[in-house]
Design a protein around this motif. Structure first.
Motif, mmCIF file in Angstrom:
data_model
loop_
_atom_site.group_PDB
_atom_site.id
_atom_site.type_symbol
_atom_site.label_atom_id
_atom_site.label_comp_id
_atom_site.label_asym_id
_atom_site.label_seq_id
_atom_site.Cartn_x
_atom_site.Cartn_y
_atom_site.Cartn_z
ATOM 1 N N GLU A 76 8.891 0.504 -5.037
ATOM 2 C CA GLU A 76 8.438 -0.213 -3.954
ATOM 3 C C GLU A 76 9.379 0.229 -2.500
ATOM 4 O OE1 GLU A 76 5.858 -1.757 -3.773
ATOM 5 O OE2 GLU A 76 5.566 -2.852 -5.613
ATOM 6 N N LEU A 77 10.749 0.373 -2.571
ATOM 7 C CA LEU A 77 11.613 0.446 -1.843
ATOM 8 C C LEU A 77 11.162 2.059 -1.221
ATOM 9 C CD1 LEU A 77 13.655 0.141 0.351
ATOM 10 C CD2 LEU A 77 15.623 0.976 -1.461
ATOM 11 N N ARG A 78 10.936 2.981 -2.139
ATOM 12 C CA ARG A 78 10.515 4.230 -1.742
ATOM 13 C C ARG A 78 9.188 4.446 -1.117
ATOM 14 N NH1 ARG A 78 12.289 9.116 -2.902
ATOM 15 N NH2 ARG A 78 13.582 8.244 -4.496
ATOM 16 N N ARG A 79 8.329 3.453 -1.500
ATOM 17 C CA ARG A 79 7.017 3.639 -0.928
ATOM 18 C C ARG A 79 7.114 3.061 0.602
ATOM 19 N NH1 ARG A 79 3.140 -0.626 -3.369
ATOM 20 N NH2 ARG A 79 1.840 0.135 -1.864
ATOM 21 N N ALA A 80 8.070 2.125 0.817
ATOM 22 C CA ALA A 80 8.271 1.586 2.238
ATOM 23 C C ALA A 80 8.790 2.859 3.233
ATOM 24 C CB ALA A 80 8.812 0.484 2.230
ATOM 25 N N LEU A 81 9.792 3.113 2.676
ATOM 26 C CA LEU A 81 10.469 4.615 3.394
ATOM 27 C C LEU A 81 9.524 5.524 3.768
ATOM 28 C CD1 LEU A 81 13.773 4.445 1.268
ATOM 29 C CD2 LEU A 81 13.676 4.178 3.754
ATOM 30 N N ASP A 82 8.618 6.019 2.447
ATOM 31 C CA ASP A 82 7.846 7.147 2.727
ATOM 32 C C ASP A 82 6.776 6.629 3.765
ATOM 33 O OD1 ASP A 82 9.124 8.633 0.895
ATOM 34 O OD2 ASP A 82 8.017 8.261 -0.646
ATOM 35 N N LEU A 83 6.146 5.460 3.723
ATOM 36 C CA LEU A 83 5.089 5.030 4.527
ATOM 37 C C LEU A 83 5.530 4.965 6.089
ATOM 38 C CD1 LEU A 83 2.240 3.900 4.426
ATOM 39 C CD2 LEU A 83 3.249 1.650 4.514
ATOM 40 N N VAL A 84 7.083 4.402 6.468
ATOM 41 C CA VAL A 84 7.269 4.716 7.655
ATOM 42 C C VAL A 84 7.575 5.909 8.267
ATOM 43 C CG1 VAL A 84 9.196 3.883 9.114
ATOM 44 C CG2 VAL A 84 8.105 2.278 7.624
ATOM 45 N N ARG A 85 8.019 6.711 7.327
ATOM 46 C CA ARG A 85 8.293 8.189 7.807
ATOM 47 C C ARG A 85 7.164 8.868 8.012
ATOM 48 N NH1 ARG A 85 10.510 9.797 3.354
ATOM 49 N NH2 ARG A 85 8.688 11.151 2.631
ATOM 50 N N ARG A 86 6.175 8.759 7.251
ATOM 51 C CA ARG A 86 4.886 9.350 7.248
ATOM 52 C C ARG A 86 3.797 9.049 8.232
ATOM 53 N NH1 ARG A 86 1.569 9.226 3.346
ATOM 54 N NH2 ARG A 86 2.623 7.522 2.187
#
Length: 209
Positions: free
Chosen positions: A98-108
């Motif tokens: 979930e944390l990686r998803r959030a990081l990737d979502l904000v970055r992309r």
């Protein structure tokens, strides 16, 4: 989950309205959304509104205010405390991705991530802080935050209102008692939350792939 919903529906209208504000407000500002999704209170607020114990517009206003203020606080916490925010994330959400998803979502996605993230409970709790950590301008975040909070609040409150409308109709046509109607509403809302959570988890691996 069904017990929580049953308790909420039975509360006095003023207290339901307070929870409609508080649960969304605490999701990102205290990480409560990682454990208790704010849409529970907003859905119940919609159901209570259909019974004429609360006006629907008041439910929507309380939900928008709570969602926007809570996420704004989460953004400021992320901007101020940075990496310490990530270190406090419960391990099970790190392991689940979930944390990686959030990081990737904000970055992309940038500001669009703030709007998209509102539709999954874990992302709703994590994205505001990560947006602050990432250096997203506050004005940009605020605009996306208010827009996403408004869309989410109206949708969830109206879904609760329609659930109340559907089962009040069954009560009249089939002669169901009020307790039976309440039980059905609780089950339907619980199933909706469960399916929404499963869909969000399936979407995560697909996006990473």
């Amino acid at each position: 989950m069904d017990r929580v919903l049953a308790v909420l529906v039975a509360l006095p209208p003023a207290l339901v309205l307070a929870l409609v504000f508080l649960l969304p407000a605490l999701e990102a500002s205290t990480f409560l959304g990682l454990f208790v999704p704010g849409e529970i209170a907003v859905l119940v607020g919609g159901v209570v509104a259909h019974s004429d114990r609360l006006p629907l517009w008041a439910v929507i206003v309380a939900a928008v205010a709570g969602a926007a203020l809570g996420d704004q606080a989460g953004y400021l916490v992320g901007r101020r405390y940075g990496r310490r925010l990530l270190a406090r994330t419960p391990r099970r959400f790190v392991r689940s991705g979930e944390l990686r998803r959030a990081l990737d979502l904000v970055r992309r996605r940038g500001a669009l991530a703030v709007v998209i993230g509102r539709w999954a409970a874990a992302l709703r709790a994590l994205v505001p802080g990560i947006a602050g950590l990432s250096g997203m301008p506050q004005a940009t975040f605020t605009l996306a935050n208010v827009a996403g909070g408004l869309l989410w609040s109206v949708t969830v409150a109206v879904l609760g209102f329609l659930a109340g409308a559907s089962y009040r109709l069954l009560e009249r046509r089939l002669g169901l008692g009020g307790e039976a109607v309440l039980a059905v509403i609780v089950v339907v809302v619980a199933v909706w939350l469960w399916r929404h959570h499963r869909a969000a988890r399936r979407t995560g691996p697909a996006r990473r792939g």
